[in-house]
Enzyme design. Structure first.
Site, PDB file in Angstrom:
ATOM      1  NE  ARG A  35       0.295   2.023  -8.345  1.00 16.00           N
ATOM      2  CZ  ARG A  35       0.695   2.077  -7.079  1.00 16.00           C
ATOM      3  NH1 ARG A  35       1.615   1.242  -6.636  1.00 16.00           N
ATOM      4  NH2 ARG A  35       0.210   2.962  -6.247  1.00 16.00           N
ATOM      5  CG  ASN A  53       2.365   4.245  -9.927  1.00 19.41           C
ATOM      6  OD1 ASN A  53       1.548   3.949 -10.786  1.00 19.41           O
ATOM      7  ND2 ASN A  53       2.006   4.757  -8.766  1.00 19.41           N
TER       8      ASN A  53
END
Length: 108
Positions: A35, A53
């Site tokens: 990320r 996520n």
């Protein structure tokens, strides 16, 4: 006589060059900086969006910007950061300009 300095289609052309996508990235993509790295890549490309996520272990990415730069991010998603191991990427095109974000952020 051609009018100079007036292009009534400029806004439509700019929208046509913009691309908005939703991506699901599978593999070893959580706990490896995916990320964060995606956010940095999106910022580097001048995109807006989010990487977060999902409970099933995938990473979801929303991205918007110039079509060529979105294509560059998509290519990056297939690699990810060096610690990741990407097994699949599913891209869905959304309505261009539909994201209301002002930056590329890392969710959850």
């Amino acid at each position: 006589m051609k009018s100079i300095g007036h292009d009534s289609g400029a806004g439509a052309q700019a929208a046509a060059r913009q691309r908005t996508i939703h991506a699901l990235v599978s593999g070893r993509v959580q706990g490896v900086g995916f990320r964060w790295s995606c956010m940095e890549e999106g910022e580097r490309l001048g995109l807006v969006g989010e990487a977060r996520n999902l409970p099933d272990g995938d990473v979801e990415v929303l991205a918007q910007g110039a079509a060529d730069d979105v294509a560059r991010l998509i290519a990056w998603l297939y690699r990810g950061p060096r610690w990741a191991s990407v097994s699949a990427v599913v891209i869905t095109d959304l309505t261009p300009g539909s994201l209301r974000k002002r930056a590329f952020v890392m969710g959850n």
